[in-house]
Motif scaffolding. Structure first.
Motif, PDB file in Angstrom:
ATOM      1  N   LEU A  86       1.004  -1.172   0.015  1.00 19.61           N
ATOM      2  CA  LEU A  86       0.025   0.108   0.091  1.00 19.61           C
ATOM      3  C   LEU A  86       0.922   1.104   0.237  1.00 19.61           C
ATOM      4  CD1 LEU A  86      -2.875  -0.726   2.576  1.00 19.61           C
ATOM      5  CD2 LEU A  86      -3.099  -0.428   0.159  1.00 19.61           C
ATOM      6  N   ARG A  87       0.631   1.898  -0.854  1.00 17.58           N
ATOM      7  CA  ARG A  87       1.515   3.259  -1.020  1.00 17.58           C
ATOM      8  C   ARG A  87       0.692   4.593  -0.803  1.00 17.58           C
ATOM      9  NH1 ARG A  87       4.745   2.237  -6.592  1.00 17.58           N
ATOM     10  NH2 ARG A  87       5.728   0.393  -6.172  1.00 17.58           N
ATOM     11  N   GLU A  88       1.309   5.808  -0.512  1.00 15.46           N
ATOM     12  CA  GLU A  88       0.701   6.979  -0.412  1.00 15.46           C
ATOM     13  C   GLU A  88      -0.466   7.381  -1.080  1.00 15.46           C
ATOM     14  OE1 GLU A  88      -0.318   9.962   2.323  1.00 15.46           O
ATOM     15  OE2 GLU A  88       1.429   8.741   2.762  1.00 15.46           O
ATOM     16  N   GLY A  89      -1.622   7.633  -0.958  1.00 10.19           N
ATOM     17  CA  GLY A  89      -2.694   8.106  -1.606  1.00 10.19           C
ATOM     18  C   GLY A  89      -3.603   6.994  -2.143  1.00 10.19           C
ATOM     19  N   SER A  90      -3.437   5.596  -1.794  1.00  8.64           N
ATOM     20  CA  SER A  90      -4.343   4.607  -1.852  1.00  8.64           C
ATOM     21  C   SER A  90      -5.438   5.064  -1.294  1.00  8.64           C
ATOM     22  CB  SER A  90      -3.537   3.328  -1.635  1.00  8.64           C
ATOM     23  OG  SER A  90      -4.534   2.313  -1.707  1.00  8.64           O
TER      24      SER A  90
ATOM     25  N   ARG B 205      -5.649  -4.403  -7.894  1.00 11.55           N
ATOM     26  CA  ARG B 205      -4.105  -3.745  -7.814  1.00 11.55           C
ATOM     27  C   ARG B 205      -4.555  -2.470  -8.369  1.00 11.55           C
ATOM     28  NH1 ARG B 205       1.323  -5.873 -11.020  1.00 11.55           N
ATOM     29  NH2 ARG B 205       2.589  -4.057 -10.322  1.00 11.55           N
ATOM     30  N   GLY B 206      -5.250  -2.296  -9.382  1.00 15.45           N
ATOM     31  CA  GLY B 206      -5.492  -0.866  -9.937  1.00 15.45           C
ATOM     32  C   GLY B 206      -6.236   0.040  -8.867  1.00 15.45           C
ATOM     33  N   VAL B 207      -7.096  -0.790  -8.113  1.00 20.83           N
ATOM     34  CA  VAL B 207      -7.756   0.358  -7.007  1.00 20.83           C
ATOM     35  C   VAL B 207      -6.776   0.463  -5.905  1.00 20.83           C
ATOM     36  CG1 VAL B 207      -9.426   0.308  -5.574  1.00 20.83           C
ATOM     37  CG2 VAL B 207      -9.921  -0.878  -7.534  1.00 20.83           C
ATOM     38  N   MET B 208      -5.834  -0.492  -5.696  1.00 23.78           N
ATOM     39  CA  MET B 208      -4.794  -0.133  -4.426  1.00 23.78           C
ATOM     40  C   MET B 208      -3.892   1.089  -4.961  1.00 23.78           C
ATOM     41  SD  MET B 208      -4.196  -4.076  -3.048  1.00 23.78           S
ATOM     42  CE  MET B 208      -2.862  -3.452  -2.115  1.00 23.78           C
ATOM     43  N   GLN B 209      -3.436   1.317  -5.977  1.00 23.37           N
ATOM     44  CA  GLN B 209      -2.536   2.258  -6.407  1.00 23.37           C
ATOM     45  C   GLN B 209      -3.290   3.663  -6.222  1.00 23.37           C
ATOM     46  OE1 GLN B 209      -1.459   1.666 -10.389  1.00 23.37           O
ATOM     47  NE2 GLN B 209      -0.047  -0.233  -9.893  1.00 23.37           N
ATOM     48  N   PRO B 210      -2.229   4.796  -5.818  1.00 24.27           N
ATOM     49  CA  PRO B 210      -2.954   5.990  -5.615  1.00 24.27           C
ATOM     50  C   PRO B 210      -3.037   6.648  -7.103  1.00 24.27           C
ATOM     51  CG  PRO B 210      -0.515   5.866  -5.650  1.00 24.27           C
ATOM     52  CD  PRO B 210      -0.791   4.590  -5.547  1.00 24.27           C
TER      53      PRO B 210
END
Length: 754
Positions: free
Chosen positions: A681-685, A743-748
């Motif tokens: 999980l990255r910043e902005g997710s 995965r597309g949703v989890m990205q910021p």
């Protein structure tokens, strides 16, 4: 030992590859095994060859034992009784006709009498395995004529065992004397009755009393041990190992563990059976096939023409209409595994020429190939015959079964009584002779050695008569108080005289057994033995202890004989009673099993509309041990449900085709298999700050959070209330498509824009 393992590895690997090819080509696996044997055999110079053929032949003999054992597990003497005389007449006529055809063909080629006789035996019986598979492949197994064919095949199997015994007796004596043949048949009947009655009394009782200690492993060991025990006894009695294995299978077929034993033994049978069929293929010599090409073609034509004409005529004689008889006769135009067993019997007895085995194998391969085409050709041939035959003759052929006038019950009394008396006297006399024979061969030498000659004779005689007394009393007294006996006794004086004649004859049989024991052991004058025999039988009849012992033994035997039927009624399984009555009409009842991937699962009968679309009716739904009788339109179907369906041949064929067609496609592992992936999980997710239970990972994206990766690289199990935060490393399970979406949703948003 090392060479044996190498040979087994070779034949099993080759057999595995060839059977995969034949499975892809939708051909019988038996042919694949034969081809594998040819490839691994000594007549194929371009491939590795089996060297220790003697050991492989031993394994093949074990394969025959397991094949006959499992054949016996599918067999039931009660099924034969319930079939009626129609299948019996058809089977006997077919075997006699095809044996005659085979013997004539052999003599036309100038072969010896023994070669011609064994060739007739090989041609006499069709292949149950090949026909069953052909019906399955063509979607015909639910049709009425297929049931008639399978009934005849069951009878052919048991008659094949009898044929093997007769051929063995002829092969050993090298003579065709009628008196010796009749003696062999009486000896066979004695051992059949003795082994079946004793086995059915002892084996089910033993299994029932040891049931609490029986698991899968011990049941397999016990059942195979019993099989080889009776094989050993049969061989000592002068019969083949296949006969003993079949008898033990038929005994176990009457126990409640029969299906369980069959499932346990099936993998062992498949392994050793494969070795047997591979050994058959190893005997195929191309040089022999080339030299005997003309006999092979002639024998194939004889089988196809013989079964088409004589088989059809046999089914006509048994009471079937013309169209059904033609379809049945055309379905049996091949030979298979039983021909190989008879051929191997001739080889083992050294009475058949070496060329006969590969010739029969080639004939089997060719006729098996033509089997589906002959089954299909029966329909147009039947249509042509119905047009060619005059209508009055055709109507007479088609309505013979319905024209039988009802026989008044009073005329059946003597037939019913005499049938019961003959069967019971035969069984109890066999038991009595068995007791006397065992006592004279085992007990008499022991008692003479221990007590001396005459005291030993006295002790042996007393114990022998005591052991045989329940059976001798039953010979005299059984059926004397039955309903048939009472009705005949009241009917007329002539009937009473007949009844007393039957009683006197049975009394004389029992007294003859006692006389034989006394005359063998006693030095007195024979008239004293006669008087003593009559008196001893009278004491047996009057003794209450002997009476109750006899009744108890018979009750235990009947309980063992009927235990499967009792269990079936308890579980509400089996065919209903009206199924037999439907057989005489245009409709008939059959059982089908819903495939596990059927699209019907989860639907109600009203939605499927079987009656409107296919014209069939669902009489019952069997789900495990629960039976839903006369289900309504709201009844829902589930995978592996068994349905009792009523309809005619055409409607049942449509129903079966629809059931096989309406299934879900098999999932592709690349697309639908579950995968395990690691995501950071990255910043902005958008998932940061949400609990797992509220994130929609499971409900919306159809994935599952397995856990979180800690600093040491381990996985900590996930809790539903865990709040997702930045830099969490998630381990997720899901399909490839769902994981890609998540995965597309989890990205910021910025990363998604890139």
């Amino acid at each position: 030992m090392q060479q044996l393992i190498a040979d087994l590895a070779l034949i099993l690997v080759v057999a595995g590859v060839t059977t995969l090819v034949f499975k892809r080509l939708k051909q019988p696996l038996v042919l694949g095994y034969i081809v594998a044997g040819f490839i691994a055999g000594p007549h194929m110079p371009f491939t590795p060859t089996v060297t220790d053929t003697g050991s492989i032949q031993t394994w093949a003999d074990i394969g025959v034992i397991f094949l006959m054992f499992t054949l016996g597990l599918d067999f039931s003497f009660k099924k034969i009784v319930k079939m009626g005389m129609g299948p019996v007449i058809a089977a006997c006529c077919i075997i006699f006709s095809m044996m005659s055809v085979g013997s004539i063909v052999g003599h036309l080629f100038g072969w010896s009498s023994m070669n011609s006789l064994f060739l007739g035996g090989m041609l006499a019986m069709s292949s149950t395995t090949i026909i069953y598979k052909a019906f399955d492949d063509l979607g015909l197994r639910q049709q009425k004529f297929a049931g008639e064919v399978l009934s005849v095949l069951i009878l052919e199997d048991i008659l094949g065992i009898l044929l093997m015994v007769v051929l063995s007796a002829m092969a050993v004596s090298r003579q065709f004397e009628g008196v010796q043949l009749m003696g062999s048949l009486f000896k066979l009947a004695f051992f059949l009755i003795l082994w079946f009655v004793v086995g059915l009394y002892v084996v089910p009782t033993f299994l029932r009393r040891t049931q609490r200690w029986m698991n899968r492993e011990t049941l397999l060991v016990v059942s195979v041990g019993l099989c080889f025990l009776l094989v050993s006894i049969a061989c000592r009695a002068g019969y083949s190992a296949a006969f003993g294995a079949f008898m033990m299978g038929s005994i176990l077929a009457e126990t409640v563990e029969a299906e369980h034993i069959e499932r346990l033994v099936s993998p062992v049978k498949d392994l050793f059976g494969a070795v047997f069929f591979v050994s058959v293929g190893m005997l195929v010599d191309p040089a022999v096939l080339t030299a005997y090409a003309v006999p092979i073609v002639v024998i194939c034509l004889a089988i196809i023409a013989g079964q088409s004409v004589l088989g059809t005529a046999s089914f006509l004689l048994s009471g079937h209409p013309l169209r059904t008889a033609i379809r049945c006769g055309f379905s049996m135009c091949q030979i298979g595994e039983f021909a190989f067993i008879i051929a191997s019997l001739g080889v083992s007895l050294h009475v058949t020429a070496s060329f006969l085995y590969p010739v029969v194998v080639a004939v089997s391969i060719i006729t098996t190939f033509f089997t589906p085409y002959m089954i299909r050709a029966a329909v147009p041939v039947a249509a042509w015959a119905e047009r060619a035959i005059p209508q009055p003759v055709l109507k007479r052929l088609d309505h013979r079964g319905a024209r039988h006038a009802a026989t008044p019950p009073q005329h059946l009394l003597w037939r019913s009584l005499l049938t019961a008396l003959l069967s019971q006297v035969g069984a109890y006399l066999s038991l009595s002779v068995g007791v006397i024979g065992l006592a004279f061969s085992v007990l008499l030498p022991l008692s003479r050695h221990t007590l001396g000659h005459w005291p030993g004779n006295v002790v042996c005689g007393l114990l022998t008569l005591l052991a045989a007394s329940p059976f001798l009393r039953a010979i005299v007294m059984r059926k004397n108080h039955s309903a048939e006996w009472k009705a005949l006794f009241r009917r007329s004086r002539a009937d009473r005289v007949g009844l007393w004649c039957t009683f006197t004859a049975r009394y004389a049989v029992a007294a003859a057994c006692v006389y034989y024991v006394l005359n063998f052991l006693s030095p007195l004058w024979w008239p004293w033995h006669v008087l003593a025999s009559l008196a001893i039988v009278m004491l047996m009849v009057k003794s209450r202890r002997v009476k109750w012992t006899s009744i108890k033994l018979e009750r235990t035997f009947l309980q063992n004989l009927r235990q499967r039927e009792v269990q079936a009624r308890h579980e509400q399984g089996g065919m209903p009673g009206y199924a037999g009555r439907l057989q005489s009409r245009n409709l008939h009842l059959t059982e089908v099993e819903l495939p596990e991937d059927s699209t019907w699962a989860g639907k109600r009968l009203a939605e499927l509309g079987f009656g409107h679309n296919e014209g069939v009716m669902v009489a019952a739904v069997l789900r495990g041990t629960h039976r839903i009788l006369i289900p309504d339109g709201h009844t829902m179907l589930f995978p592996s449900d068994r349905l009792d369906v009523i309809g005619d041949d055409e409607s049942l064929a449509k129903f079966t085709q629809r059931m096989q067609r309406e299934v879900r496609p098999a999932p592709h592992s690349d697309e639908d298999g579950l995968l395990l992936r690691r995501y950071l999980l990255r910043e902005g997710s958008p998932l940061i700050g949400q609990r797992i239970s509220q994130s929609g990972i499971r409900d919306k994206y159809h994935c599952m959070v397995v856990g979180f990766e800690d600093e040491a690289g381990g996985i900590i199990p996930a809790a539903a209330q865990h709040v997702l935060k930045r830099t969490d490393t998630l381990w997720l399970v899901g399909t490839d498509d769902h994981l890609r979406t998540l995965r597309g949703v989890m990205q910021p948003p910025a990363a998604r824009g890139e």
